[in-house]
Scaffold this active site. Structure first.
Site, mmCIF file in Angstrom:
data_model
loop_
_atom_site.group_PDB
_atom_site.id
_atom_site.type_symbol
_atom_site.label_atom_id
_atom_site.label_comp_id
_atom_site.label_asym_id
_atom_site.label_seq_id
_atom_site.Cartn_x
_atom_site.Cartn_y
_atom_site.Cartn_z
ATOM 1 N N SER A 50 53.413 -12.756 91.246
ATOM 2 C CA SER A 50 52.174 -11.962 91.568
ATOM 3 C C SER A 50 51.043 -12.130 90.739
ATOM 4 O O SER A 50 50.222 -11.586 90.601
ATOM 5 C CB SER A 50 52.593 -10.317 91.564
ATOM 6 O OG SER A 50 53.032 -10.097 90.071
ATOM 7 N N HIS A 96 105.708 -1.009 66.599
ATOM 8 C CA HIS A 96 106.184 -0.554 65.401
ATOM 9 C C HIS A 96 105.531 0.785 64.980
ATOM 10 O O HIS A 96 104.188 0.796 65.147
ATOM 11 C CB HIS A 96 106.078 -1.785 64.268
ATOM 12 C CG HIS A 96 106.227 -1.330 62.793
ATOM 13 N ND1 HIS A 96 105.602 -1.395 62.068
ATOM 14 C CD2 HIS A 96 107.444 -0.819 62.343
ATOM 15 C CE1 HIS A 96 105.819 -0.711 60.797
ATOM 16 N NE2 HIS A 96 107.299 -0.929 60.917
ATOM 17 N N ASN A 97 106.287 1.485 64.415
ATOM 18 C CA ASN A 97 105.660 2.721 63.860
ATOM 19 C C ASN A 97 104.586 3.385 65.039
ATOM 20 O O ASN A 97 103.373 3.661 64.437
ATOM 21 C CB ASN A 97 105.078 2.748 62.476
ATOM 22 C CG ASN A 97 105.915 2.519 61.463
ATOM 23 O OD1 ASN A 97 107.394 2.547 61.759
ATOM 24 N ND2 ASN A 97 105.836 2.440 60.234
ATOM 25 N N GLU A 156 108.697 3.140 68.852
ATOM 26 C CA GLU A 156 109.458 3.540 67.402
ATOM 27 C C GLU A 156 109.245 5.183 67.189
ATOM 28 O O GLU A 156 108.159 5.749 67.025
ATOM 29 C CB GLU A 156 109.140 2.933 66.433
ATOM 30 C CG GLU A 156 110.348 3.146 65.240
ATOM 31 C CD GLU A 156 109.898 2.122 63.876
ATOM 32 O OE1 GLU A 156 110.644 2.354 63.077
ATOM 33 O OE2 GLU A 156 108.986 1.265 63.963
ATOM 34 N N ASP A 208 110.339 7.802 63.954
ATOM 35 C CA ASP A 208 110.783 8.052 62.696
ATOM 36 C C ASP A 208 111.167 9.621 62.644
ATOM 37 O O ASP A 208 109.963 10.305 62.596
ATOM 38 C CB ASP A 208 109.875 7.530 61.489
ATOM 39 C CG ASP A 208 109.977 6.131 61.132
ATOM 40 O OD1 ASP A 208 110.678 5.666 61.971
ATOM 41 O OD2 ASP A 208 109.329 5.384 60.277
ATOM 42 N N HIS A 210 105.496 8.781 58.796
ATOM 43 C CA HIS A 210 106.125 7.762 58.211
ATOM 44 C C HIS A 210 106.711 8.174 56.648
ATOM 45 O O HIS A 210 105.666 8.552 55.849
ATOM 46 C CB HIS A 210 104.886 6.718 57.705
ATOM 47 C CG HIS A 210 105.607 5.309 57.408
ATOM 48 N ND1 HIS A 210 104.638 4.235 56.762
ATOM 49 C CD2 HIS A 210 106.671 4.754 57.519
ATOM 50 C CE1 HIS A 210 105.739 3.072 56.527
ATOM 51 N NE2 HIS A 210 106.728 3.542 57.049
ATOM 52 N N GLU A 264 114.504 5.928 64.340
ATOM 53 C CA GLU A 264 114.973 5.906 62.976
ATOM 54 C C GLU A 264 115.130 7.230 62.363
ATOM 55 O O GLU A 264 114.275 8.210 62.405
ATOM 56 C CB GLU A 264 113.823 5.431 62.195
ATOM 57 C CG GLU A 264 114.325 4.868 60.808
ATOM 58 C CD GLU A 264 113.446 3.623 60.228
ATOM 59 O OE1 GLU A 264 113.182 3.914 59.112
ATOM 60 O OE2 GLU A 264 113.210 2.654 60.909
ATOM 61 N N ARG A 322 115.939 -6.738 67.214
ATOM 62 C CA ARG A 322 114.608 -6.175 66.882
ATOM 63 C C ARG A 322 114.027 -6.657 65.557
ATOM 64 O O ARG A 322 114.969 -6.833 64.604
ATOM 65 C CB ARG A 322 114.692 -4.637 66.565
ATOM 66 C CG ARG A 322 113.242 -3.975 66.505
ATOM 67 C CD ARG A 322 113.523 -2.440 66.534
ATOM 68 N NE ARG A 322 112.233 -1.661 66.058
ATOM 69 C CZ ARG A 322 112.404 -1.607 64.851
ATOM 70 N NH1 ARG A 322 113.544 -1.415 63.871
ATOM 71 N NH2 ARG A 322 111.298 -0.912 64.365
ATOM 72 N N ASP A 378 75.576 -19.091 65.954
ATOM 73 C CA ASP A 378 75.860 -20.736 65.977
ATOM 74 C C ASP A 378 77.377 -20.988 66.282
ATOM 75 O O ASP A 378 78.241 -21.107 65.736
ATOM 76 C CB ASP A 378 75.758 -21.281 64.650
ATOM 77 C CG ASP A 378 74.414 -21.036 63.853
ATOM 78 O OD1 ASP A 378 73.215 -20.737 64.581
ATOM 79 O OD2 ASP A 378 74.223 -20.898 62.643
ATOM 80 N N TYR A 396 79.642 -19.863 63.369
ATOM 81 C CA TYR A 396 79.831 -20.650 62.270
ATOM 82 C C TYR A 396 78.938 -20.225 61.114
ATOM 83 O O TYR A 396 77.629 -20.089 61.455
ATOM 84 C CB TYR A 396 79.409 -22.186 62.655
ATOM 85 C CG TYR A 396 79.386 -23.267 61.469
ATOM 86 C CD1 TYR A 396 80.243 -23.656 60.709
ATOM 87 C CD2 TYR A 396 78.255 -23.382 60.686
ATOM 88 C CE1 TYR A 396 80.549 -24.339 59.550
ATOM 89 C CE2 TYR A 396 78.134 -24.167 59.615
ATOM 90 C CZ TYR A 396 79.278 -24.698 58.979
ATOM 91 O OH TYR A 396 79.289 -25.540 58.087
#
Length: 742
Positions: free
Chosen positions: A185, A305-306, A335, A337, A350, A384, A533, A637, A691
């Site tokens: 335009s 795990h956990n 899992e 615990d 934990h 566990e 495991r 980069d 990079y």
């Protein structure tokens, strides 16, 4: 027109009220409840919200980031304020990847419903969008970002700023030339459709045009027979490609005229190469294609795990959300615990750390609700147990009451078991893995189990075991363990003579590595008969992951990773389990399932049927790589690294050159070549990095898949973020060849 407005927004009351906006409470805890103003932007893609106080910064998120909407008190945070706000005013937005949930309370049940219905409609609309609409949507988003003064037009200064945002380093003269060309335009600014034209000139795909012209008889279009030659010779789609060629023209060709001529234009060709069929991952391996009727020990099983931890292993938050997220990613072994809690209620955390605590019964509830949302194959609850006998009884009661028929309580059909059942046999079942009193053979159904203590026909050994374990194990919890009895591992020799198929040994990663080095073939043989495991060493307090590949090389099935931690370990896990319907079970190669094969991952060339292959990857170009550095004028980069993860002999990495200042459309044409000795076990991880000569390269994107799922020929790789979520339209264009080593 680039901006895709939601069809029928005028007729949709929910969307109308979302566009107007609503004040809702954002909840972070019992004490953190703050009002925020939420509204849907005009693009019907972005939700904007800010504090009511003037001058505060605002936040946004895209509807495409929302994975699920949960209504009512379906998060720990909302459950904690259930006495204050009724369920019909509450809802939770769950995001893709590892972003925290957003818990909201509306002022009324109607307002909550309005947002819930509106968001669900927007998500459904997104899921039904074709590739072209998604691209248009993306262009529209950029237009809005760049149109700083919101006049619906873009002047040259705004275009220059936009190019920086888009990772394009273009000299002013070239940018101005394209701008003038698009400004049909001649107004000195671009309106939306002119901007689309500008964008198309900017994204001109010369690399794809070269391929198109090589196969086109008239350099204008691909006739159906041109396309067939391309599919047969280049894409290696087999000999009978006529139906596929017809289907691709029908599906991806935008021009009706070309369709009538049974031909494909360049636009259609580009659409096909950018689609699922043109991607590197073979669509035929997306759904369930493997035999699911083999014993459980013949499969790799996606394992966490956990699972209760959302952060690190020492101070992090424990949350039921960890279980929901893992199960929704196809994880099949979680899992728990368990420790003694107050008021006789076992807790999960934990032990001996400062991680927060959650109730065992809440975990069981979450597992019961989410176990089979994305996969119907069995879930293993790896317990566990640190509880006293009384609290173990409570655990058994919760398991039975909450899980009901989903809990596997006896051997299948009450038969004395002779081998592990298959994922198919155990569909919809939750198995408990824990210590057990006595043997499975002596407990073939529930009646026998109930009589175990009085039954004087039982052998003396059982009586002795019972006596020994009685102080530590509750019979009720022991009876919940059927096919996964946790045992201490002595040696492979001892296992070969004495161990039962339902016994599961657990190793730390370092113990597993030691066995792998000293007795690789023995380890593989052991894993052809029973489950193993492997879990991260206790030194990984930051919740980092080991490389699961070395454990898969030994045939270990339950390789437990910290699902909450992004990086190479989880990329490989996501890659392996992205096949076979993402169901969490992948059949091991036949040479790892047959005990007589004696495969040793250290010497793959010695196995029967050894056939190495050569993989060549030509990295051609990249498209619209995301910016990694927030600094205004920094531009990527990029370099591409292809990594092979497999048996030790196959571990390899090669990189392309880096291209200076071009994240938008870098071109390499670099060839990388790998010899692979155990192709059935090999995973390919493709990583793009920014990079940096002075410090560590920045991560840009990655994609990981099994070599066995790769399509050959010209393919696009749709890159994923660190979190494993998609980052459209960022991609790489490559050429792949896999051939037998002569």
């Amino acid at each position: 027109m680039a901006v895709v407005f939601f069809p029928g927004i005028q007729e949709d009351d929910n969307l109308q009220s979302m566009v107007v906006g609503t004040v809702m409470r954002k909840i972070k805890s019992r004490t953190w409840k703050k009002q925020r103003y939420f509204k849907l932007q005009d693009d019907c893609m972005t939700i904007w919200y800010k504090s009511k106080k003037a001058g505060n910064a605002h936040s946004t998120f895209s509807v495409s980031d929302v994975e699920a909407i949960r209504e009512g008190h379906q998060s720990e945070v909302l459950l904690s304020i259930a006495d204050e706000f009724p369920a019909n005013r509450c809802f939770t937005l769950v995001f893709r990847g590892r972003r925290a949930n957003l818990d909201l309370v509306a002022d009324s049940a109607d307002e909550a419903q309005s947002w819930i219905r509106g968001l669900k409609k927007l998500i459904e609309n997104l899921e039904n969008m074709g590739e072209r609409e998604k691209l248009d949507q993306w262009i529209g988003d950029w237009f809005k970002k760049a149109d700083k003064n919101n006049d619906g037009r873009m002047n040259f200064k705004e275009v220059q700023d936009l190019l920086k945002m888009m990772n394009v380093d273009m000299n002013e003269h070239h940018a101005h030339r394209l701008f003038t060309k698009a400004d049909e335009s001649q107004s000195g600014s671009l309106k939306d459709d002119e901007f689309v034209l500008f964008y198309k000139m900017l994204t001109q795909r010369d690399d794809v045009m070269r391929v198109f012209q090589e196969y086109s008889s008239d350099a204008q279009k691909l006739s159906q027979s041109d396309l067939e030659v391309f599919l047969r010779e280049e894409q290696l789609e087999g000999d009978d490609v006529e139906p596929l060629a017809k289907q691709l023209i029908e599906r991806y060709e935008p021009s009706d005229t070309a369709k009538l001529l049974k031909a494909m234009t360049f636009d259609g060709f580009l659409m096909y190469l950018g689609s699922a069929e043109g991607s590197i991952f073979n669509p035929q391996r997306r759904g369930i294609f493997q035999d699911m009727s083999q014993p459980l020990c013949h499969y790799f099983i996606s394992s966490s795990h956990n699972t209760y931890l959302m952060e690190d292993q020492l101070r992090g938050q424990s949350s039921v959300e960890g279980y929901i997220r893992a199960l929704n990613r196809g994880c099949r072994c979680v899992e728990v615990d368990c420790w003694d809690g107050a008021n006789g209620e076992p807790i999960v955390y934990h032990g001996h750390t400062f991680t927060s605590k959650i109730l065992f019964k809440d975990v069981v509830n979450a597992v019961g609700n989410y176990a089979f949302k994305v996969s119907e194959y069995p879930v293993i609850l790896s317990i566990e147990n640190h509880c006293n006998v009384e609290q173990q009884r409570v655990m058994a009661q919760h398991l039975k009451r909450i899980l009901g028929d989903k809990l596997l309580k006896s051997t299948l059909d009450g038969r004395a078991a002779v081998g592990l059942p298959s994922p198919e046999d155990l569909k919809g079942k939750i198995l408990v893995k824990a210590k057990k009193i006595g043997n499975l053979e002596e407990i073939s159904d529930e009646e026998d189990a109930a009589d175990i203590e009085e039954d004087n026909l039982h052998r003396e050994s059982v009586r002795r075991k019972l006596k020994r374990s009685k102080q530590r194990l509750s019979k009720e919890l022991s009876d919940c363990v059927v096919y996964c009895k946790s045992v201490h591992f002595s040696s492979f020799k001892h296992s070969r003579i004495h161990s039962k198929f339902y016994e599961v040994a657990s190793f730390t990663e370092s113990k597993a590595r030691k066995h792998l080095r000293e007795a690789g073939a023995e380890f593989v043989h052991h894993n052809s008969r029973q489950l193993t495991r492997v879990y991260p060493t206790g030194f990984r307090t930051d919740s980092s992951n080991f490389n699961p590949q070395e454990m898969w090389n030994a045939g270990c099935q339950i390789v437990a990773l910290n699902f909450q931690t992004a990086g190479e370990g989880m990329d490989l896990n996501d890659g392996l389990f992205s096949q076979n319907g993402r169901c969490g079970y992948v059949l091991k190669p036949s040479f790892m399932r047959e005990p007589e094969k004696r495969f040793n991952p250290e010497t793959p060339q010695r196995r029967d049927g050894y056939q190495p292959v050569v993989l060549t990857v030509q990295v051609i170009s990249g498209q619209q790589l995301p910016k990694v550095n927030i600094k205004e004028d920094s531009i990527v980069d990029p370099l591409v690294r292809v990594e092979i993860h497999g048996v030790p002999l196959d571990q390899a990495k090669q990189e392309t050159r880096y291209i200076e200042n071009n994240g938008f459309n870098p071109v390499w044409y670099d060839m990388l070549r790998f010899t692979i000795h155990s192709p059935e076990l090999a995973m390919v991880r493709i990583v793009v990095e920014d990079y940096d000569k002075t410090s560590k390269n920045d991560f840009v994107g990655q994609y990981t898949l099994p070599l066995s799922c790769m399509q050959q020929g010209y393919r696009h790789i749709h890159l994923l973020s660190k979190d494993g979520t998609s980052i459209p339209p960022a991609s790489l264009f490559v050429h792949i060849r896999i051939s037998e080593l002569e």
